[in-house]
Structure formats: structure tokens, C-alpha cells
Design a protein around this motif. Structure first.
Motif, PDB file in Angstrom:
ATOM      1  N   LEU A  95       4.132   0.720   1.021  1.00 56.29           N
ATOM      2  CA  LEU A  95       4.686   0.993   2.345  1.00 56.29           C
ATOM      3  C   LEU A  95       3.686   0.667   3.449  1.00 56.29           C
ATOM      4  CD1 LEU A  95       6.575   4.358   1.673  1.00 56.29           C
ATOM      5  CD2 LEU A  95       7.560   2.085   2.010  1.00 56.29           C
ATOM      6  N   SER A  96       2.435   1.035   3.270  1.00 57.08           N
ATOM      7  CA  SER A  96       1.444   0.787   4.321  1.00 57.08           C
ATOM      8  C   SER A  96       1.181  -0.703   4.497  1.00 57.08           C
ATOM      9  CB  SER A  96       0.140   1.529   4.006  1.00 57.08           C
ATOM     10  OG  SER A  96      -0.373   1.139   2.747  1.00 57.08           O
ATOM     11  N   VAL A  97       1.149  -1.452   3.402  1.00 58.85           N
ATOM     12  CA  VAL A  97       0.982  -2.905   3.512  1.00 58.85           C
ATOM     13  C   VAL A  97       2.164  -3.521   4.261  1.00 58.85           C
ATOM     14  CG1 VAL A  97       0.963  -5.063   2.199  1.00 58.85           C
ATOM     15  CG2 VAL A  97      -0.487  -3.158   1.485  1.00 58.85           C
ATOM     16  N   ALA A  98       3.380  -3.103   3.907  1.00 58.12           N
ATOM     17  CA  ALA A  98       4.568  -3.643   4.570  1.00 58.12           C
ATOM     18  C   ALA A  98       4.576  -3.306   6.059  1.00 58.12           C
ATOM     19  CB  ALA A  98       5.828  -3.102   3.901  1.00 58.12           C
ATOM     20  N   VAL A  99       4.192  -2.084   6.404  1.00 60.79           N
ATOM     21  CA  VAL A  99       4.211  -1.666   7.803  1.00 60.79           C
ATOM     22  C   VAL A  99       3.186  -2.449   8.622  1.00 60.79           C
ATOM     23  CG1 VAL A  99       3.699   0.244   9.376  1.00 60.79           C
ATOM     24  CG2 VAL A  99       5.157   0.629   7.377  1.00 60.79           C
ATOM     25  N   VAL A 100       1.948  -2.532   8.133  1.00 63.41           N
ATOM     26  CA  VAL A 100       0.893  -3.212   8.892  1.00 63.41           C
ATOM     27  C   VAL A 100       1.223  -4.696   9.058  1.00 63.41           C
ATOM     28  CG1 VAL A 100      -1.533  -3.892   8.894  1.00 63.41           C
ATOM     29  CG2 VAL A 100      -0.897  -1.578   8.230  1.00 63.41           C
ATOM     30  N   VAL A 101       1.569  -5.358   7.959  1.00 61.93           N
ATOM     31  CA  VAL A 101       1.877  -6.790   8.027  1.00 61.93           C
ATOM     32  C   VAL A 101       3.119  -7.021   8.887  1.00 61.93           C
ATOM     33  CG1 VAL A 101       2.506  -8.834   6.684  1.00 61.93           C
ATOM     34  CG2 VAL A 101       0.790  -7.252   5.815  1.00 61.93           C
ATOM     35  N   GLY A 102       4.128  -6.163   8.735  1.00 62.19           N
ATOM     36  CA  GLY A 102       5.346  -6.320   9.514  1.00 62.19           C
ATOM     37  C   GLY A 102       5.119  -6.143  11.004  1.00 62.19           C
ATOM     38  N   VAL A 103       4.354  -5.133  11.388  1.00 59.15           N
ATOM     39  CA  VAL A 103       4.087  -4.894  12.805  1.00 59.15           C
ATOM     40  C   VAL A 103       3.312  -6.071  13.407  1.00 59.15           C
ATOM     41  CG1 VAL A 103       2.780  -3.458  14.414  1.00 59.15           C
ATOM     42  CG2 VAL A 103       4.209  -2.378  12.673  1.00 59.15           C
ATOM     43  N   LEU A 171      -4.601   8.466   0.395  1.00 56.86           N
ATOM     44  CA  LEU A 171      -5.712   7.588   0.019  1.00 56.86           C
ATOM     45  C   LEU A 171      -5.265   6.133   0.004  1.00 56.86           C
ATOM     46  CD1 LEU A 171      -8.623   7.207  -0.995  1.00 56.86           C
ATOM     47  CD2 LEU A 171      -7.761   7.535  -3.324  1.00 56.86           C
ATOM     48  N   ALA A 172      -4.058   5.887  -0.451  1.00 58.92           N
ATOM     49  CA  ALA A 172      -3.529   4.515  -0.454  1.00 58.92           C
ATOM     50  C   ALA A 172      -3.432   3.967   0.962  1.00 58.92           C
ATOM     51  CB  ALA A 172      -2.166   4.488  -1.134  1.00 58.92           C
ATOM     52  N   VAL A 173      -2.978   4.788   1.889  1.00 60.43           N
ATOM     53  CA  VAL A 173      -2.882   4.361   3.289  1.00 60.43           C
ATOM     54  C   VAL A 173      -4.270   4.055   3.845  1.00 60.43           C
ATOM     55  CG1 VAL A 173      -2.193   5.063   5.609  1.00 60.43           C
ATOM     56  CG2 VAL A 173      -0.737   5.636   3.652  1.00 60.43           C
ATOM     57  N   LEU A 174      -5.241   4.905   3.521  1.00 64.27           N
ATOM     58  CA  LEU A 174      -6.603   4.687   4.022  1.00 64.27           C
ATOM     59  C   LEU A 174      -7.216   3.409   3.455  1.00 64.27           C
ATOM     60  CD1 LEU A 174      -8.086   8.320   3.858  1.00 64.27           C
ATOM     61  CD2 LEU A 174      -7.433   7.030   5.899  1.00 64.27           C
ATOM     62  N   LEU A 175      -7.044   3.174   2.170  1.00 65.49           N
ATOM     63  CA  LEU A 175      -7.656   2.001   1.555  1.00 65.49           C
ATOM     64  C   LEU A 175      -6.986   0.706   1.980  1.00 65.49           C
ATOM     65  CD1 LEU A 175      -8.349   3.205  -2.116  1.00 65.49           C
ATOM     66  CD2 LEU A 175      -9.976   2.920  -0.240  1.00 65.49           C
ATOM     67  N   SER A 176      -5.717   0.764   2.355  1.00 67.04           N
ATOM     68  CA  SER A 176      -5.012  -0.463   2.733  1.00 67.04           C
ATOM     69  C   SER A 176      -5.050  -0.734   4.231  1.00 67.04           C
ATOM     70  CB  SER A 176      -3.557  -0.391   2.268  1.00 67.04           C
ATOM     71  OG  SER A 176      -2.898   0.718   2.856  1.00 67.04           O
ATOM     72  N   ALA A 177      -4.738   0.277   5.029  1.00 64.73           N
ATOM     73  CA  ALA A 177      -4.559   0.074   6.467  1.00 64.73           C
ATOM     74  C   ALA A 177      -5.764   0.467   7.306  1.00 64.73           C
ATOM     75  CB  ALA A 177      -3.331   0.849   6.951  1.00 64.73           C
ATOM     76  N   VAL A 178      -6.711   1.205   6.732  1.00 66.06           N
ATOM     77  CA  VAL A 178      -7.872   1.665   7.504  1.00 66.06           C
ATOM     78  C   VAL A 178      -9.156   0.998   7.033  1.00 66.06           C
ATOM     79  CG1 VAL A 178      -9.209   3.697   8.214  1.00 66.06           C
ATOM     80  CG2 VAL A 178      -6.728   3.868   7.949  1.00 66.06           C
ATOM     81  N   ASN A 179      -9.266   0.732   5.742  1.00 65.99           N
ATOM     82  CA  ASN A 179     -10.439   0.035   5.216  1.00 65.99           C
ATOM     83  C   ASN A 179     -10.588  -1.317   5.921  1.00 65.99           C
ATOM     84  OD1 ASN A 179     -11.584  -2.091   3.167  1.00 65.99           O
ATOM     85  ND2 ASN A 179     -12.356  -0.114   2.474  1.00 65.99           N
ATOM     86  N   PRO A 180     -11.748  -1.589   6.548  1.00 63.09           N
ATOM     87  CA  PRO A 180     -11.880  -2.808   7.368  1.00 63.09           C
ATOM     88  C   PRO A 180     -11.608  -4.097   6.610  1.00 63.09           C
ATOM     89  CG  PRO A 180     -13.689  -1.296   7.788  1.00 63.09           C
ATOM     90  CD  PRO A 180     -12.957  -0.741   6.621  1.00 63.09           C
ATOM     91  N   LYS A 181     -12.079  -4.195   5.382  1.00 58.37           N
ATOM     92  CA  LYS A 181     -11.909  -5.446   4.622  1.00 58.37           C
ATOM     93  C   LYS A 181     -10.431  -5.705   4.336  1.00 58.37           C
ATOM     94  CE  LYS A 181     -14.896  -4.069   1.486  1.00 58.37           C
ATOM     95  NZ  LYS A 181     -15.610  -2.976   2.132  1.00 58.37           N
ATOM     96  N   LEU A 186      -4.736  -7.903   5.825  1.00 55.52           N
ATOM     97  CA  LEU A 186      -3.352  -7.640   6.219  1.00 55.52           C
ATOM     98  C   LEU A 186      -3.030  -8.242   7.583  1.00 55.52           C
ATOM     99  CD1 LEU A 186      -2.840  -3.928   5.055  1.00 55.52           C
ATOM    100  CD2 LEU A 186      -2.423  -6.058   3.817  1.00 55.52           C
ATOM    101  N   VAL A 187      -3.957  -8.128   8.521  1.00 54.43           N
ATOM    102  CA  VAL A 187      -3.746  -8.737   9.844  1.00 54.43           C
ATOM    103  C   VAL A 187      -3.653 -10.253   9.708  1.00 54.43           C
ATOM    104  CG1 VAL A 187      -4.771  -9.108  12.113  1.00 54.43           C
ATOM    105  CG2 VAL A 187      -4.826  -6.837  11.083  1.00 54.43           C
ATOM    106  N   SER A 188      -4.482 -10.817   8.842  1.00 50.55           N
ATOM    107  CA  SER A 188      -4.423 -12.268   8.614  1.00 50.55           C
ATOM    108  C   SER A 188      -3.075 -12.664   8.030  1.00 50.55           C
ATOM    109  CB  SER A 188      -5.550 -12.692   7.659  1.00 50.55           C
ATOM    110  OG  SER A 188      -6.815 -12.367   8.194  1.00 50.55           O
ATOM    111  N   GLY A 189      -2.557 -11.845   7.105  1.00 54.86           N
ATOM    112  CA  GLY A 189      -1.248 -12.136   6.539  1.00 54.86           C
ATOM    113  C   GLY A 189      -0.141 -12.073   7.569  1.00 54.86           C
ATOM    114  N   GLY A 190      -0.154 -11.046   8.416  1.00 51.98           N
ATOM    115  CA  GLY A 190       0.855 -10.928   9.466  1.00 51.98           C
ATOM    116  C   GLY A 190       0.795 -12.073  10.460  1.00 51.98           C
ATOM    117  N   ALA A 191      -0.420 -12.456  10.856  1.00 53.49           N
ATOM    118  CA  ALA A 191      -0.571 -13.566  11.802  1.00 53.49           C
ATOM    119  C   ALA A 191      -0.104 -14.886  11.188  1.00 53.49           C
ATOM    120  CB  ALA A 191      -2.028 -13.668  12.241  1.00 53.49           C
ATOM    121  N   THR A 192      -0.364 -15.061   9.907  1.00 51.82           N
ATOM    122  CA  THR A 192       0.059 -16.293   9.232  1.00 51.82           C
ATOM    123  C   THR A 192       1.578 -16.379   9.160  1.00 51.82           C
ATOM    124  OG1 THR A 192      -1.968 -16.317   7.908  1.00 51.82           O
ATOM    125  CG2 THR A 192      -0.117 -17.623   7.101  1.00 51.82           C
ATOM    126  N   ILE A 193       2.234 -15.262   8.872  1.00 51.80           N
ATOM    127  CA  ILE A 193       3.700 -15.246   8.837  1.00 51.80           C
ATOM    128  C   ILE A 193       4.268 -15.545  10.221  1.00 51.80           C
ATOM    129  CG2 ILE A 193       5.715 -13.742   8.520  1.00 51.80           C
ATOM    130  CD1 ILE A 193       4.167 -12.360   6.273  1.00 51.80           C
TER     131      ILE A 193
END
Length: 270
Positions: A95-103, A171-181, A186-193
Motif C-alpha cells: 500500500l505504501s509503495v502504491a500511494v507514494v508512486v501514485g501521488v 515498519l513497512a511504511v517506514l522502510l518504504s516511504a520514509v527510508n531515504p534510499k 519510489l520517487v524515481s518510479g513515479g516520475a518515470t511513469i
């Protein structure tokens, strides 16, 4: 017998006035040809989804093999509430990956003009993200543990035995959407789409594919555990040991490859 023309076979389409005259002719088109417009639009949407998925897929694979989230799932599967916590983690990651990339994709797409050419801002963003990923890759490589030294274990790994399902989800949200790496990926994926398509339906489809592919890495240990049960414990333990030991090297190579891809895409778009 003369053939009888069906009344609904030809329908008036729109009047067109000829320049310089007052005469108005009525153009007619077969009603049976109009559904082909919908088919053409549907085909174009499939092409746009395919282009967006193809451009963002390497980044999704990079998120897929990110070591720390996989290690987190493995540790949960080796703890008391194995199935519940691991399932909550996988759902939180998806869910967190989908939300960040989608936004990111929708916001960037809203700022993208219609057209086939990649906008300048998208090329600049890819260049900046690519350089940032290369910088992080260099830091990861330089910070790798020396031979004979074990890497320091994060505190959250030591506390996983006491986790509940909501904490595993968080923890999943933190590791996916908050962890800088991972956030950079995820931002790169959203921008590419967004650079590949500006249509909402195509963007949504590409984001869903990205999220599913990016979640395969954390879902694989859970599937293995559900299939093999306690017999998978040894395999999971060996996987955890390898990923914790070589986490810095894996991430350095991963970030360098994706960073180089983004820089190449940016240079091509200029």
C-alpha cells in the motif's frame, strides 16, 4: 427484388457549410464504424500502460531486491506471530509503495503538457534523481563493513520478536516511504511513469504493476513459509544472514545501476 436499406445503417453526422456558399450538405457515416473509435482508444491506452510499465519496471525490480525489507519479513517469520506480522508487513509495503508512486506520478503528470516529447522538467528531474542515487551508492560502498567485521544490527531488528501486526504494518511504511534510499527509488518510479504517460487510467495501471512487482521481494519469504512451513526456517535464516552481511554492497550496486539508467534517460530526452 430491390434491396431494402436499413434505416439505422446511415445516420446524419454533422452539417458542414461550404465556404462562399449558403448551401449546407449533410455528411453521413455508417453507424457500424463508430465502435471502432472506442477500440482505437482502448488500444492506445494499452500502449501507454505498456510504455509506462516498461520505463518504470527496472526501478520496481530495484525496490524488489532491497535487502532490509526482505530481512524484516524473514525475522518476522522466525518470530512468534510469524504469519500475522509478516502478512501485515507485506500489505503495508504494497500500500505504501502504491500511494507514494501514485501521488508522485499523478502530481508530475498534472504538470506535464500533452505531447509525445518528454518535457524538460521531467528530464531534469531524472538527472537530479540519477545523480542523487549515484551519490548514495558511493556512500553505501564506502560504508560497507571491512573484511572480518560484522555490520551493526539496527535496533528495530532486535525488537521484532515483540512486534504486533500494527507495528509490523508501520515498519513497512517506514522502510518504504520514509527510508531515504527506498524513497528515492519510489520517487524515481513515479516520475518515470509520469514522463511516459499523462492519462489517468494508464498511470493507475502502471502504478499498480509497479507496486506489485516491487512487493514480490517481501512477499516471496512469506509464500515460501506458507508452502514449506517450519522446513523453510533454515533457508530463511541463511537468506537473512547473507542480506544483513552484504546489505551495503547490494544497495550500492543496485542504486548505481538505477542511477545510471535515469541519467541515461535524461540525456536522451534533452
Amino acid at each position: 427484388m430491390a434491396s431494402v436499406q436499413r434505416r439505422d445503417q446511415w445516420r446524419p453526422y454533422r452539417p458542414v457549410a461550404r465556404l462562399g456558399t449558403s448551401r449546407v450538405d449533410t455528411l453521413t457515416v455508417p453507424a457500424s464504424t463508430r465502435p471502432f473509435a472506442a477500440l482505437r482508444n482502448r488500444g492506445r491506452g494499452s500502449v501507454l500502460v505498456g510504455a509506462a510499465v516498461g520505463q518504470s519496471l527496472p526501478i520496481a525490480v530495484g525496490v524488489l531486491i532491497s535487502p532490509l525489507p526482505i530481512v524484516a519479513v524473514v525475522l518476522m517469520l522466525l518470530s512468534k506471530s510469524a504469519k500475522v506480522n509478516a502478512t501485515a508487513f507485506v500489505l503495508g509495503w504494497l500500500l505504501s509503495v502504491a500511494v507514494v508512486v501514485g501521488v508522485v506520478a499523478l502530481l508530475a503528470g498534472a504538470a506535464t503538457p500533452d505531447g509525445d516529447a518528454t518535457p524538460t522538467w521531467a528530464a531534469v528531474l531524472k538527472l537530479v534523481l540519477g545523480l542523487a542515487l549515484l551519490l548514495v551508492a558511493v556512500r553505501q560502498w564506502r560504508g560497507r563493513p571491512k573484511d572480518g567485521f560484522e555490520p551493526a544490527t539496527p535496533k528495530w531488528m532486535q525488537a521484532i520478536d515483540t512486534f504486533t501486526a500494527p507495528r509490523a504494518f508501520g515498519l513497512a511504511v517506514l522502510l518504504s516511504a520514509v527510508n531515504p534510499k527506498n524513497l528515492l527509488l519510489l520517487v524515481s518510479g513515479g516520475a518515470t511513469i509520469a514522463a511516459a504517460t499523462t492519462e489517468t487510467s494508464a498511470t493507475t495501471g502502471a502504478v499498480l504493476v509497479f507496486a506489485v512487482v516491487a512487493s514480490l521481494g517481501v512477499a516471496a519469504p512469506l509464500v515460501l513459509y506458507l508452502v514449506m512451513g517450519t522446513r523453510a526456517a533454515r533457508m530463511l535464516e541463511e537468506l537473512k544472514t547473507w542480506m544483513v552481511r552484504d546489505n551495503a554492497i547490494i544497495m550500492a550496486v543496485l542504486l548505481a545501476v538505477i542511477g545510471a539508467k535515469l541519467i541515461g534517460d535524461a540525456i536522451t530526452a534533452f
